[in-house]
Enzyme design. Structure first.
Site, PDB file in Angstrom:
ATOM      1  N   ASP A  21       0.791  -1.241   0.000  1.00 40.81           N
ATOM      2  CA  ASP A  21       0.000   0.000   0.000  1.00 40.81           C
ATOM      3  C   ASP A  21       0.823   1.293   0.000  1.00 40.81           C
ATOM      4  O   ASP A  21       0.252   2.374   0.132  1.00 40.81           O
ATOM      5  CB  ASP A  21      -0.995   0.060   1.176  1.00 40.81           C
ATOM      6  CG  ASP A  21      -2.241  -0.772   0.902  1.00 40.81           C
ATOM      7  OD1 ASP A  21      -2.436  -1.167  -0.267  1.00 40.81           O
ATOM      8  OD2 ASP A  21      -3.002  -1.026   1.845  1.00 40.81           O
ATOM      9  N   LYS A  24       3.415   1.096  -4.918  1.00 42.18           N
ATOM     10  CA  LYS A  24       4.289   0.507  -5.949  1.00 42.18           C
ATOM     11  C   LYS A  24       3.575   0.391  -7.295  1.00 42.18           C
ATOM     12  O   LYS A  24       4.115   0.755  -8.339  1.00 42.18           O
ATOM     13  CB  LYS A  24       4.787  -0.886  -5.505  1.00 42.18           C
ATOM     14  CG  LYS A  24       5.597  -0.862  -4.230  1.00 42.18           C
ATOM     15  CD  LYS A  24       6.008  -2.248  -3.776  1.00 42.18           C
ATOM     16  CE  LYS A  24       4.838  -3.135  -3.340  1.00 42.18           C
ATOM     17  NZ  LYS A  24       4.111  -2.619  -2.159  1.00 42.18           N
ATOM     18  N   THR A  25       2.348  -0.142  -7.260  1.00 41.76           N
ATOM     19  CA  THR A  25       1.637  -0.373  -8.514  1.00 41.76           C
ATOM     20  C   THR A  25       1.181   0.953  -9.130  1.00 41.76           C
ATOM     21  O   THR A  25       1.288   1.149 -10.347  1.00 41.76           O
ATOM     22  CB  THR A  25       0.443  -1.316  -8.275  1.00 41.76           C
ATOM     23  OG1 THR A  25       0.952  -2.521  -7.695  1.00 41.76           O
ATOM     24  CG2 THR A  25      -0.271  -1.652  -9.567  1.00 41.76           C
ATOM     25  N   HIS A  84       3.148  -9.248  -0.926  1.00 42.53           N
ATOM     26  CA  HIS A  84       4.366  -9.486  -0.178  1.00 42.53           C
ATOM     27  C   HIS A  84       4.942 -10.885  -0.421  1.00 42.53           C
ATOM     28  O   HIS A  84       6.133 -11.045  -0.665  1.00 42.53           O
ATOM     29  CB  HIS A  84       4.120  -9.278   1.309  1.00 42.53           C
ATOM     30  CG  HIS A  84       5.355  -9.463   2.119  1.00 42.53           C
ATOM     31  ND1 HIS A  84       6.465  -8.650   1.950  1.00 42.53           N
ATOM     32  CD2 HIS A  84       5.693 -10.372   3.043  1.00 42.53           C
ATOM     33  CE1 HIS A  84       7.412  -9.054   2.775  1.00 42.53           C
ATOM     34  NE2 HIS A  84       6.973 -10.098   3.443  1.00 42.53           N
TER      35      HIS A  84
HETATM   36  P1  GDP Z   1       1.130  -1.100  -3.503  1.00 47.73           P
HETATM   37  O1  GDP Z   1       0.474  -2.090  -2.586  1.00 47.73           O
HETATM   38  O2  GDP Z   1       2.451  -0.658  -2.962  1.00 47.73           O
HETATM   39  O3  GDP Z   1       1.204  -1.551  -4.938  1.00 47.73           O
HETATM   40  O4  GDP Z   1       0.212   0.234  -3.470  1.00 47.73           O
HETATM   41  P2  GDP Z   1      -0.895   0.746  -4.494  1.00 47.73           P
HETATM   42  O5  GDP Z   1      -0.254   1.308  -5.710  1.00 47.73           O
HETATM   43  O6  GDP Z   1      -1.910  -0.314  -4.680  1.00 47.73           O
HETATM   44  O7  GDP Z   1      -1.499   1.996  -3.686  1.00 47.73           O
HETATM   45  C1  GDP Z   1      -2.085   1.818  -2.394  1.00 47.73           C
HETATM   46  C2  GDP Z   1      -3.012   2.970  -2.089  1.00 47.73           C
HETATM   47  O8  GDP Z   1      -2.270   4.195  -1.978  1.00 47.73           O
HETATM   48  C3  GDP Z   1      -4.055   3.227  -3.165  1.00 47.73           C
HETATM   49  O9  GDP Z   1      -5.267   3.576  -2.546  1.00 47.73           O
HETATM   50  C4  GDP Z   1      -3.501   4.396  -3.950  1.00 47.73           C
HETATM   51  O10 GDP Z   1      -4.480   5.165  -4.570  1.00 47.73           O
HETATM   52  C5  GDP Z   1      -2.779   5.185  -2.859  1.00 47.73           C
HETATM   53  N1  GDP Z   1      -1.662   5.940  -3.420  1.00 47.73           N
HETATM   54  C6  GDP Z   1      -0.698   5.457  -4.237  1.00 47.73           C
HETATM   55  N2  GDP Z   1       0.165   6.422  -4.594  1.00 47.73           N
HETATM   56  C7  GDP Z   1      -0.258   7.559  -3.977  1.00 47.73           C
HETATM   57  C8  GDP Z   1       0.232   8.911  -3.960  1.00 47.73           C
HETATM   58  O11 GDP Z   1       1.218   9.265  -4.583  1.00 47.73           O
HETATM   59  N3  GDP Z   1      -0.467   9.799  -3.201  1.00 47.73           N
HETATM   60  C9  GDP Z   1      -1.571   9.444  -2.499  1.00 47.73           C
HETATM   61  N4  GDP Z   1      -2.170  10.391  -1.795  1.00 47.73           N
HETATM   62  N5  GDP Z   1      -2.058   8.178  -2.488  1.00 47.73           N
HETATM   63  C10 GDP Z   1      -1.415   7.254  -3.219  1.00 47.73           C
HETATM   64 MG    MG Z   2       0.747  -3.389  -5.782  1.00 50.47          MG
END
Ligand code: GDP
Ligand code: MG
Length: 391
Positions: A21, A24-25, A84
Site C-alpha cells: 500500500d 508501488k503499482t 508481499h
Molecule cells: P502497492 O500495494 O504498494 O502496490 O500500493 P498501491 O499502488 O496499490 O497503492 C495503495 C493505495 O495508496 C491506493 O489507494 C492508492 O491510490 C494510494 N496511493 C498510491 N500512490 C499515492 C500517492 O502518490 N499519493 C496518495 N495520496 N495516495 C497514493
Molecule cells: Mg501493488
C-alpha cells in the site's frame, strides 16, 4: 507478422519494492503514463498491472508483473510484485537479475516492516543499486517527509547501501496518474535518477548460456515454451540447450525466441525471453529447472552457506534453529527442501548471521556466491549466500 525486437538501447531490469500500500503499482502505472505521454511506450493502467495470473493465458506472455518502457537512453523491463509473498518469491527468483530497484516508501507512513525486509532481501540477493521514491508526497507533511527520508537513509546504510548518496526523489504516483503537471515532473525526475544512478551492468554475455525457468506454457500448435530472464551468456534460434536440475537432464533445441511478444534471433544475458523448445513435453520441464548450454552446469546437493536469519520484527522466527531444521530453500527459481547442520555452534537465533552446511532434497545447479532465501510455512525466515559447493 509480428514486429521483430530491435535492440537500439541498453536493456536493464528494474523493479519496485516496498511495503504493501505504499504505492508501488500506482507508481508503475504512472511511469508508463508519463512516458507514453511523451511518445515512448504505452500506458499500462493500474488494473492491468495488478491483475491475477489466470487472466493472462494469451500467447507467449513473459510474466504477469512485467511492463516495458523506454527512456531517452534505455529500454527497461520493470517488475511490480503483486503482494508481499509474491515479492519474496520473485525477489529470490527473478531478483538475482534486477539491475536496480526503486524502493517505494510512503511519506505518510515511513519505514514499515516490509520496507526493511525488502531492503535486506535485496542486499542478500545482490541488487547492487537502489533509488528511493518517497511517494505520497502530495499528502504528507513536509517536515514528516524530511524525517522519513532520514529514516530511509539509515535503513539503507544499515544494510550496506550508501545511505547518504542514494537518490531520494519525492513523488506522487497518484497525482502524476491524474495528469498533475508538478507531479508528472516528479516522475520524470525519478526516471532521470534511475537512468543516471543505476549503471548498465557488466553482462556475462560471453559465459555459457544459463536461464532459470520461471514459467512453462503450451502454445497450441507450436509446442512447449519456457520463460525467464537470461542469467548469463547468449542464445540463438537453432542452439542446443540442456534442461537440468531437480533430477532432470535432457537435451533440446531452441526453435523460437521472443521478448515482450517480439521475435528475436538471439538474446543476451539480462533479456526477459520466451523460448520455444523442440521435442520437450510440458510434463518434462518445470519452474525451477535450468536451461543451459549443454555440459556447462553441474548439479549438487550439499553446500556451506552464510545465512542471515530475519529478526522477529522483520517477519522472522521467534525461536532459534538447530541442526536438523528442514525449511524450504529458494535458489534461483527452484524451491526445494533442505536440512541444516550448524556444526559445533549448534543453534542460531533470529537476527544472527550464521555459517551452516545444507543438504538439499534434490540436486540443483549451485555455485559459489549464489544467493537464496529460506522460507517456512509461507514466510521468509532468512536469506543467505552459497560459500562453498560440497557434493
Ligand atoms: P502497492 O500495494 O504498494 O502496490 O500500493 P498501491 O499502488 O496499490 O497503492 C495503495 C493505495 O495508496 C491506493 O489507494 C492508492 O491510490 C494510494 N496511493 C498510491 N500512490 C499515492 C500517492 O502518490 N499519493 C496518495 N495520496 N495516495 C497514493
Ligand atoms: Mg501493488
Amino acid at each position: 507478422a509480428k514486429q521483430a525486437y530491435v535492440r537500439t538501447k541498453p536493456h536493464l531490469n528494474i523493479g519496485t519494492m516496498g511495503h504493501v500500500d505504499h504505492g508501488k503499482t500506482t507508481l508503475t502505472a504512472a511511469i508508463t503514463k508519463v512516458l507514453a505521454d511523451t511518445g515512448s511506450g504505452s500506458f499500462v493502467p493500474f488494473d492491468r498491472i495488478d491483475r491475477a495470473p489466470e487472466e493472462i493465458a494469451r500467447g507467449i506472455t513473459i510474466n504477469i508483473a512485467h511492463v516495458e518502457y523506454e527512456t531517452a537512453s534505455r529500454h527497461y523491463a520493470h517488475v511490480d510484485m503483486p503482494g508481499h509473498a509474491d515479492y519474496v518469491k520473485n525477489m529470490i527468483t527473478g531478483a538475482a537479475q534486477l539491475d536496480g530497484a526503486i524502493l517505494v516508501v510512503s511519506a505518510q507512513d515511513g519505514v514499515m516492516p516490509q520496507t526493511a525486509e525488502h531492503v535486506l532481501l535485496a542486499r542478500h540477493v545482490g541488487v547492487r543499486h537502489v533509488v528511493v521514491a518517497l511517494n505520497k508526497a502530495d499528502a504528507a507533511d513536509p517536515e514528516i517527509t524530511d524525517l522519513v527520508e532520514l529514516e530511509i537513509r539509515e535503513l539503507l546504510a544499515a544494510n550496506g547501501y550508501p545511505g547518504d548518496e542514494i537518490p531520494v526523489v519525492r513523488v506522487s504516483g497518484l497525482r502524476a496518474l491524474a495528469g498533475d503537471p508538478a507531479w508528472t515532473a516528479s516522475i520524470r525526475a525519478l526516471l532521470d535518477v534511475v537512468d543516471r544512478y543505476v549503471p548498465v551492468p557488466d553482462r556475462y554475455t560471453t559465459a555459457p548460456f544459463l536461464l532459470p525457468v520461471e514459467n512453462v506454457l503450451t502454445i497450441t500448435g507450436r509446442g512447449t515454451v519456457v520463460t525467464g530472464a537470461i542469467e548469463r551468456g547468449a542464445v540463438r534460434v537453432g542452439d542446443r540447450a540442456e534442461v537440468c536440475g531437480l533430477g532432470t537432464r535432457l537435451t533440446t533445441v531452441v526453435t523460437g525466441l521472443e521478448t515482450f511478444g517480439k521475435p528475436m534471433d538471439s538474446a543476451l544475458a539480462g533479456d526477459n525471453v520466451a523460448l520455444l523448445l523442440r521435442g520437450v513435453h510440458r510434463t518434462q520441464i518445470r519452474r525451477g529447472n535450468i536451461l543451459a548450454a549443454p555440459g556447462s552446469v553441474t548439479v549438487h546437493e550439499r553446500f556451506t552457506a552464510r545465512v542471515h536469519l530475519l529478526a522477529p520484527d522483520a517477519g522472522g522466527r521467534r525461536t532459534g534453529i538447530a541442526s536438523g531444521y528442514r525449511p524450504q530453500f529458494y535458489l534461483r527459481t527452484t524451491d526445494v527442501v533442505g536440512e541444516v547442520d550448524l556444526g559445533d555452534v549448534g543453534i542460531a537465533l533470529p537476527g544472527d548471521t550464521a555459517e551452516m552446511t545444507v543438504r538439499l532434497g534434490k540436486p540443483v545447479p549451485l555455485e559459489n556466491g549464489l544467493g537464496f532465501a529460506i522460507r517456512e510455512g509461507g514466510r521468509t525466515v532468512g536469506a543467505g549466500t552459497v560459500v562453498a559447493v560440497l557434493d
